[in-house]
Design an enzyme around this catalytic site. Structure first.
Site, PDB file in Angstrom:
ATOM      1  N   MET A   1       1.647 -18.513  13.741  1.00  0.00           N
ATOM      2  CA  MET A   1       1.531 -18.242  12.499  1.00  0.00           C
ATOM      3  C   MET A   1       0.563 -19.206  11.612  1.00  0.00           C
ATOM      4  SD  MET A   1       4.689 -19.014   9.795  1.00  0.00           S
ATOM      5  CE  MET A   1       5.955 -17.861  10.471  1.00  0.00           C
TER       6      MET A   1
ATOM      7  N   ARG B   1      -0.246  12.317  -1.455  1.00  0.00           N
ATOM      8  CA  ARG B   1       0.430  11.056  -1.756  1.00  0.00           C
ATOM      9  C   ARG B   1       0.593  11.326  -3.300  1.00  0.00           C
ATOM     10  NH1 ARG B   1      -3.185   6.212   0.627  1.00  0.00           N
ATOM     11  NH2 ARG B   1      -4.370   6.571  -1.173  1.00  0.00           N
TER      12      ARG B   1
ATOM     13  N   LYS C   1      -8.804  -3.837  -6.755  1.00  0.00           N
ATOM     14  CA  LYS C   1      -7.205  -3.952  -6.479  1.00  0.00           C
ATOM     15  C   LYS C   1      -7.086  -4.781  -5.480  1.00  0.00           C
ATOM     16  CE  LYS C   1      -7.595   0.020  -3.146  1.00  0.00           C
ATOM     17  NZ  LYS C   1      -7.293   1.597  -2.825  1.00  0.00           N
TER      18      LYS C   1
ATOM     19  N   TYR D   1       2.100 -20.226  22.767  1.00  0.00           N
ATOM     20  CA  TYR D   1       3.348 -19.612  23.147  1.00  0.00           C
ATOM     21  C   TYR D   1       3.131 -18.717  24.251  1.00  0.00           C
ATOM     22  CZ  TYR D   1       4.881 -21.278  18.597  1.00  0.00           C
ATOM     23  OH  TYR D   1       5.464 -21.833  17.504  1.00  0.00           O
TER      24      TYR D   1
HETATM   25  C1  LIG Z   1      -8.803   1.853  -2.636  1.00  0.00           C
HETATM   26  C2  LIG Z   1      -9.146   3.241  -3.339  1.00  0.00           C
HETATM   27  C3  LIG Z   1     -10.566   3.165  -3.393  1.00  0.00           C
HETATM   28  C4  LIG Z   1     -11.625   2.454  -2.670  1.00  0.00           C
HETATM   29  O1  LIG Z   1     -11.725   3.154  -1.555  1.00  0.00           O
HETATM   30  P1  LIG Z   1     -12.697   2.581  -0.536  1.00  0.00           P
HETATM   31  O2  LIG Z   1     -12.676   3.124   0.762  1.00  0.00           O
HETATM   32  O3  LIG Z   1     -12.533   1.269  -0.179  1.00  0.00           O
HETATM   33  O4  LIG Z   1     -14.211   2.837  -1.206  1.00  0.00           O
HETATM   34  C5  LIG Z   1     -11.216   4.345  -4.241  1.00  0.00           C
HETATM   35  N1  LIG Z   1      -9.830   5.213  -4.844  1.00  0.00           N
HETATM   36  C6  LIG Z   1      -8.725   5.131  -4.894  1.00  0.00           C
HETATM   37  C7  LIG Z   1      -7.798   5.913  -5.433  1.00  0.00           C
HETATM   38  C8  LIG Z   1      -8.162   4.040  -4.091  1.00  0.00           C
HETATM   39  O5  LIG Z   1      -6.955   3.997  -3.809  1.00  0.00           O
END
Ligand SMILES: *Cc1c(COP(=O)(O)O)cnc(C)c1O
Length: 380
Positions: A313, A132, A34, A265
């Site tokens: 930035m 969630r 992802k 800055y």
């Molecule tokens: C992002 C995610 C993972 C991976 O988690 P890590 O701690 O990075 O290994 C696994 N399962 C779900 C549902 C996730 O959203």
């Protein structure tokens, strides 16, 4: 190099991490790609992970799943974060498993199946404590019952039952035991309703590596795939993970300044002695967190030098003291240690910014070029 900075991604490190992790877990591995493979390039990472023995790919969305399919990646893939009006039909046609957490989504998938005349593979998610996605309480038996009904009718196959952990980096935590028990109860409910999932999965990286009872059939591996130790080791750690990404750039300006010179800055920083300042063309838009100002370091001129003044930035300033640094000199912002070179790691950057390594990696901006290599990046 036309970009001002590059993220060099060592695909051999990804492959070696897959092997290291599966040798510990003994289960199938889902490479979680992802967020463009945590900023490493989802397609390249997916291919490297699959070649090294990963059997599944995990993504959050329809867009991410289709990007893999469009690139010709046909391996088993699950997508798990959807709006109720998402195009489930395209996921079904693309052979992507759909993570389902509510009856609203399940009915939408069933509608898509009906329209297409092609069955869908779904994986039902139970909420075991994160609050969630996933179904909790009475919603779980209801979701399971509907899924079983659709399965009987032939439109849907429930391939998996899964959940996600709260505090997986704390293996001894009572919360983990409670979540495993909740998950096992959800699984029992699913089986007694007649579901027969081939894939049961719960663990992310931290749980997979440290809590054997969370491993089940498959571990969903994100951060460890990219070579970051989930327990905070700044190097390879006890699991021998290799950091896949090196973020590098070059000095674009150098100036010698007297004591009492304001930098960036504010200025929040005033030099305490005559020193040399090196300008880097990387700022918070490129993923260097502004919050790391005053603590962060980079590797430059054969040692670690502090970033001074506010991270802007597009740029930041490094105090190199009396080092003979010149325009064009290479800089490693973070990356694996190599020979006598020990640049900061992603874990250190995360600490400096008060965040996790995931946020550092996924925050690398679009101006940073990605370059994929086999083997360690040559940074000088
Ligand atoms: C992002 C995610 C993972 C991976 O988690 P890590 O701690 O990075 O290994 C696994 N399962 C779900 C549902 C996730 O959203």
């Amino acid at each position: 190099m036309s970009a001002l900075a590059e993220a060099l991604v060592d695909l051999d490190a990804v492959a070696s991490n897959v092997r290291a992790i599966t040798s510990v877990t003994g289960t199938s591995l889902m490479a979680v790609v992802k967020a463009d493979g945590f900023g490493h390039g989802a397609v390249r990472v997916a291919r490297a992970a699959l070649r090294a023995g990963a059997t599944w790919l995990g993504v959050t969305s329809v867009t991410e799943a289709l990007a893999l399919r469009d690139a010709g990646v046909t391996a088993p893939t699950m997508s798990w974060l959807h709006g109720p009006n998402d195009d489930f039909g395209i996921l079904i046609k693309s052979g992507v498993d759909i993570g389902v957490s509510t009856t609203t989504h399940l009915h939408a998938v069933a509608d898509a199946v009906h329209l297409l005349g092609v069955p869908a593979m779904v994986q039902l998610k139970a909420d075991t404590g994160l609050s969630r996605n996933g179904a909790a309480g009475d919603d779980w038996p209801e979701l399971v019952a509907w899924a079983r009904k659709y399965e009987r009718e032939g439109g849907i196959r429930v391939r998996g039952v899964w959940s996600h952990l709260v505090d997986a980096d704390l293996p001894g935590a009572p919360e983990l035991s409670r979540q495993v028990a909740t998950f096992e109860e959800a699984l029992r409910i699913a089986r007694s309703a007649g579901l027969d999932p081939d894939l049961v999965h719960l663990a992310n990286s931290a749980a997979a590596l440290s809590a054997p009872r969370t491993r089940f059939d498959l571990c969903r591996i994100g951060i460890a795939l990219y070579g970051v130790d989930p327990f905070g080791a700044t190097g390879p750690g006890e699991f021998g993970l290799h950091a896949a990404m090196t973020l590098r750039t070059n000095v674009i300006n150098v100036k010698r300044v007297p004591a009492g010179t304001g930098v960036s800055y504010g200025p929040e920083h005033v030099t305490g002695a005559p020193t040399t300042l090196a300008l880097l063309p990387l700022g918070y838009a490129d993923g260097l967190p502004r919050a790391a100002g005053g603590r962060a370091e980079v590797w430059l001129g054969g040692r670690r030098c502090p970033i001074v003044g506010r991270i802007a930035m597009d740029q930041c300033v490094v105090d190199v003291g009396d080092l003979p640094v010149a325009i064009g000199d290479p800089v490693v912002v973070f990356g694996p240690a190599e020979g006598d070179q020990s640049p900061p790691t992603v874990v250190e950057w995360a600490r400096w910014a008060g965040t996790n390594p995931h946020e550092i990696l996924t925050g690398i901006g679009a101006r940073v070029a990605r370059d994929h290599l086999h083997g360690r990046a040559r940074t000088s």
